[in-house]
Design a protein around this motif. Structure first.
Motif, PDB file in Angstrom:
ATOM      1  N   LYS A 158       0.834  -1.212   0.000  1.00 55.18           N
ATOM      2  CA  LYS A 158       0.000   0.000   0.000  1.00 55.18           C
ATOM      3  C   LYS A 158       0.864   1.255   0.000  1.00 55.18           C
ATOM      4  O   LYS A 158       0.647   2.164  -0.791  1.00 55.18           O
ATOM      5  N   ILE A 159       1.853   1.284   0.910  1.00 55.04           N
ATOM      6  CA  ILE A 159       2.717   2.466   0.966  1.00 55.04           C
ATOM      7  C   ILE A 159       3.506   2.595  -0.331  1.00 55.04           C
ATOM      8  O   ILE A 159       3.627   3.685  -0.893  1.00 55.04           O
ATOM      9  N   SER A 162       1.430   3.979  -3.090  1.00 54.53           N
ATOM     10  CA  SER A 162       1.184   5.405  -2.856  1.00 54.53           C
ATOM     11  C   SER A 162       2.414   6.216  -3.244  1.00 54.53           C
ATOM     12  O   SER A 162       2.304   7.309  -3.791  1.00 54.53           O
ATOM     13  N   ALA A 165       2.563   6.442  -6.997  1.00 59.61           N
ATOM     14  CA  ALA A 165       1.536   7.356  -7.503  1.00 59.61           C
ATOM     15  C   ALA A 165       1.901   8.807  -7.199  1.00 59.61           C
ATOM     16  O   ALA A 165       1.612   9.698  -7.987  1.00 59.61           O
ATOM     17  N   ASN A 169       1.209  11.371 -10.136  1.00 53.71           N
ATOM     18  CA  ASN A 169       0.138  12.369 -10.168  1.00 53.71           C
ATOM     19  C   ASN A 169      -0.257  12.719  -8.739  1.00 53.71           C
ATOM     20  O   ASN A 169      -1.069  12.045  -8.119  1.00 53.71           O
ATOM     21  N   VAL A 171      -1.947  15.200  -7.463  1.00 51.67           N
ATOM     22  CA  VAL A 171      -3.340  15.595  -7.238  1.00 51.67           C
ATOM     23  C   VAL A 171      -4.199  14.370  -6.952  1.00 51.67           C
ATOM     24  O   VAL A 171      -4.987  14.325  -6.001  1.00 51.67           O
ATOM     25  N   MET A 172      -4.005  13.356  -7.787  1.00 52.87           N
ATOM     26  CA  MET A 172      -4.796  12.143  -7.643  1.00 52.87           C
ATOM     27  C   MET A 172      -4.518  11.467  -6.299  1.00 52.87           C
ATOM     28  O   MET A 172      -5.425  10.961  -5.646  1.00 52.87           O
ATOM     29  N   ARG A 174      -3.533  12.845  -3.476  1.00 51.16           N
ATOM     30  CA  ARG A 174      -4.163  13.580  -2.376  1.00 51.16           C
ATOM     31  C   ARG A 174      -5.676  13.354  -2.375  1.00 51.16           C
ATOM     32  O   ARG A 174      -6.293  13.261  -1.322  1.00 51.16           O
ATOM     33  N   SER A 175      -6.244  13.238  -3.582  1.00 49.06           N
ATOM     34  CA  SER A 175      -7.690  13.002  -3.574  1.00 49.06           C
ATOM     35  C   SER A 175      -8.024  11.539  -3.260  1.00 49.06           C
ATOM     36  O   SER A 175      -9.184  11.195  -3.138  1.00 49.06           O
ATOM     37  N   SER A 176      -7.006  10.694  -3.135  1.00 48.13           N
ATOM     38  CA  SER A 176      -7.246   9.357  -2.589  1.00 48.13           C
ATOM     39  C   SER A 176      -6.963   9.354  -1.095  1.00 48.13           C
ATOM     40  O   SER A 176      -6.733   8.305  -0.498  1.00 48.13           O
ATOM     41  N   SER A 177      -6.918  10.542  -0.518  1.00 52.29           N
ATOM     42  CA  SER A 177      -6.749  10.682   0.929  1.00 52.29           C
ATOM     43  C   SER A 177      -5.394  10.173   1.415  1.00 52.29           C
ATOM     44  O   SER A 177      -5.274   9.584   2.471  1.00 52.29           O
ATOM     45  N   ILE A 178      -4.370  10.395   0.598  1.00 53.10           N
ATOM     46  CA  ILE A 178      -3.021   9.994   1.009  1.00 53.10           C
ATOM     47  C   ILE A 178      -2.181  11.257   1.189  1.00 53.10           C
ATOM     48  O   ILE A 178      -2.225  12.161   0.360  1.00 53.10           O
ATOM     49  N   ASN A 179      -1.422  11.271   2.286  1.00 53.11           N
ATOM     50  CA  ASN A 179      -0.586  12.412   2.604  1.00 53.11           C
ATOM     51  C   ASN A 179       0.682  12.351   1.753  1.00 53.11           C
ATOM     52  O   ASN A 179       1.608  11.603   2.042  1.00 53.11           O
ATOM     53  N   MET A 183       4.684  10.672   1.984  1.00 55.64           N
ATOM     54  CA  MET A 183       5.271   9.776   0.993  1.00 55.64           C
ATOM     55  C   MET A 183       6.642  10.274   0.536  1.00 55.64           C
ATOM     56  O   MET A 183       7.576   9.496   0.354  1.00 55.64           O
TER      57      MET A 183
END
Ligand SMILES: Nc1ncnc2c1ncn2[C@@H]1O[C@H](COP(=O)(O)OP(=O)(O)OP(=O)(O)O)[C@@H](O)[C@H]1O
Ligand SMILES: [Mg+2]
Lengths: 302, 263
Positions: A158-159, A162, A165, A169, A171-172, A174-179, A183
């Motif tokens: 998972k990490i 992230s 990603a 991208n 923006v994408m 952050r909109s998946s609720s990842i800080n 990362m």
């Protein structure tokens, strides 16, 4: 080239490949230039060397990795929290590390521990080819395989996903609720952990190390990454990582060969820089040439 | 329930570039409301979405979602319950990751980061099923990097990603504007289906006045940083294009949208 220098070149390649694998995370996955490297390499070298001197080679490796990752985390914090450009953040950490590294080395420019226990001691004199001890090389191969396998696994967690990603991208992500800040900090930390690991092994391999060896390490390593990717490609992550390891070996062998042919070793960094410039310039050169051809054909056609 | 209370956004305050982009925005949405938002270029529609999702900090006012005050919550934290789609299909996906990896990231929304494998076998089966329901054949290409997909396919995927963990608010910023008419209709129908099935509170910005009245149960007309008109119920149902034009001229709204309509 004699067999013994070839084995030596391969061994060095297998040590510096770890450094390049680290750089891969910052430069390729996160697309962030990390200049901490020249400093964190010496940090790893200093910690590992000093502890090996005190007969703690394994602890030396462990502490070096921790030290390197802390250096990377500092760069990451400067970049994400204080919004300092990645390049400058790296330079700041690297500069500060000059002092810290000297302190670790007790203000001495070199660290030496000939004849003392290292991580290689146990492995020396176990396997021979034509009378040449290849045990160190085998240990280094095992270490490389382990690191590549761990990286592949990590990049599919998972990490890890992230992280990939975030470089792709933001923006994408952050909109998946990842800080994404987190990362990037993790990325810088991992890069420099591997850089320090490479240095920690390097100093124990040589049983000595100098404070100045970090200068230009980043460019050296970029050059070997570029060579590897040119030879083997980067279609998948596994392929890319193998390319990096092999590129590092090829580069070391090429250097060893050039030095044997009489090239002064002072040219090493000049050549590394030229390779990187050339690799960056090559695609542009192609399009310049194609444009030129187009224009020539155009004029002829009229 | 979404409550927006006297929200103002001022860009570059105190400089010559000062821009009062949102002025005393005030509204309440009930669960399952589907609001369409129209208004000319620069009216502040996207800024409203940026304020709601946290990518722009509000200058004053309060935003409350399901009882929680989120006015100053970080954008990535709000993303746990706010899904968002942009006009640009490239913004919503990670191009070099595969379809399934993109879905995996979206699926882990709000869950703890960990060193467990990102996509389990069970997840894979689940993603296959929901992709299949999309009806675009994407389930056959789960391991393809997203950069190889068309704009419409990407937007469909982004829609799936934004709703795979049901959000309490879905923000759609002209999400079909970059697509060809046929694909655009396809994505709109898909949007409506997903929103209805999950009873998601939705806000949709559009420059297509017909869509603005065809979909949803409310319409906001924005101009110059304000919501100048709220249409709902009977008055909304009986709206004709001429009425919208009249409305626009009453408020001196630039006629860009109306022109689009006439074509
Ligand atoms: N980050 C920013 N900094 C300064 N001004 C901004 C910023 N973002 C938006 N604005 C300004 O705020 C106003 C509203 O912009 P916004 O993007 O919300 O308009 P919009 O209604 O979405 O228009 P469109 O239909 O063209 O998308 C515009 O005048 C714009 O120039
Ligand atoms: Mg907009």
């Amino acid at each position: 080239m004699s067999l013994i220098t070839i084995v030596g070149g391969i061994e060095l390649g297998l040590i510096f490949s770890i450094l390049s694998l680290g750089l891969y995370i910052a430069f390729r996955i996160l697309d962030l230039p990390d200049l901490t490297v020249d400093g964190s390499f010496v940090t790893g070298l200093a910690i590992s060397g000093v502890l090996a001197q005190q007969n703690h080679p394994y602890l030396g490796i462990l502490m070096a990795v921790i030290g390197g990752s802390l250096a990377g985390i500092v760069t990451g914090l400067l970049h994400t929290k204080l919004k300092i450009q990645a390049i400058l953040a790296g330079i700041l950490t690297m500069t500060a590390l000059y002092s810290i590294n000297l302190i670790i080395m007790d203000e001495k420019p070199t660290v030496m521990f000939f004849g003392q226990k290292t991580i290689f001691s146990f492995f020396t004199g176990m396997f021979f080819v034509n009378g040449i001890d290849i045990s160190k090389g085998l240990l280094l191969i095992i270490i490389n395989i382990l690191i590549v396998a761990l990286m592949i696994y990590f990049l599919n967690t998972k990490i890890g996903l992230s992280l990939r990603a975030t470089g792709d991208n933001e923006v994408m992500v952050r909109s998946s609720s990842i800080n994404t800040d987190m990362m990037k900090i993790i990325g810088f930390g991992l890069t420099n952990a591997l850089v320090a690991l490479s240095a920690a092994i390097y100093v124990q391999y040589n049983q000595q190390g100098s404070y100045t060896v970090g200068n230009g390490m980043l460019v050296l390593s970029l050059a070997s990454i570029i060579i590897g990717e040119a030879l083997i490609g980067n279609k998948t992550i596994l392929r890319n990582l193998i390319a990096i390891v092999l590129g590092s070996i090829v580069y070391r062998l090429a250097l060893t060969y050039s030095f044997q042919m009489g090239l002064p070793s002072s040219y090493l960094k000049l050549f590394s820089a030229l390779i990187v410039v050339f690799a960056i310039f090559l695609p542009q050169l192609k399009s310049i040439y194609q444009n030129y051809r187009k224009r020539v054909n155009h004029v002829r056609g009229q | 329930m979404l409550e927006v209370n006297k929200v103002n956004v001022i860009f570059n305050p105190g400089t010559i570039h000062e821009k009062h982009a949102l002025k005393d925005i005030d509204f309440v949405l009930n669960d399952g409301d589907f609001v369409t938002i129209i208004g000319s270029n620069g009216a502040g529609k996207s800024t409203l979405f940026n304020a709601l999702s946290g990518s722009v900090e509000v200058s004053s006012g309060m935003i409350k979602n399901d009882g929680q005050i989120i006015t100053y919550l970080k954008d990535y934290k709000r993303a746990r319950f706010i899904g968002r789609l942009f006009q640009d299909p490239f913004q919503g996906t990670a191009p070099n990751l595969s379809i399934i990896q993109n879905l995996g990231l979206a699926y882990s929304r709000g869950k703890k980061q960990s060193l467990a494998l990102a996509i389990s076998r069970k997840d894979r089966q689940y993603f296959y099923d929901i992709l299949k329901r999309l009806g675009l054949g994407l389930e056959q290409r789960m391991d393809t990097p997203v950069r190889l997909l068309s704009g419409g396919q990407r937007q469909a995927l982004t829609l799936l990603m934004a709703t795979i963990v049901t959000p309490s608010l879905l923000l759609l910023d002209e999400h079909t504007a970059a697509l060809d008419p046929k694909t655009s209709i396809q994505i709109m129908e898909l949007t409506e289906k997903i929103v209805k099935e999950n009873n998601i509170t939705t806000m949709m910005i559009t420059h297509d006045i017909e869509d603005a009245f065809k979909y949803g149960n409310k319409t906001f007309v924005m101009n110059n940083g304000k919501i100048v008109f709220v249409l709902e119920g009977e008055s909304r149902k009986s709206m004709k294009i001429e009425d919208v034009m009249k409305l626009y001229s009453t408020y001196n709204i630039a006629l860009s949208d109306v022109n689009v309509l006439k074509q």
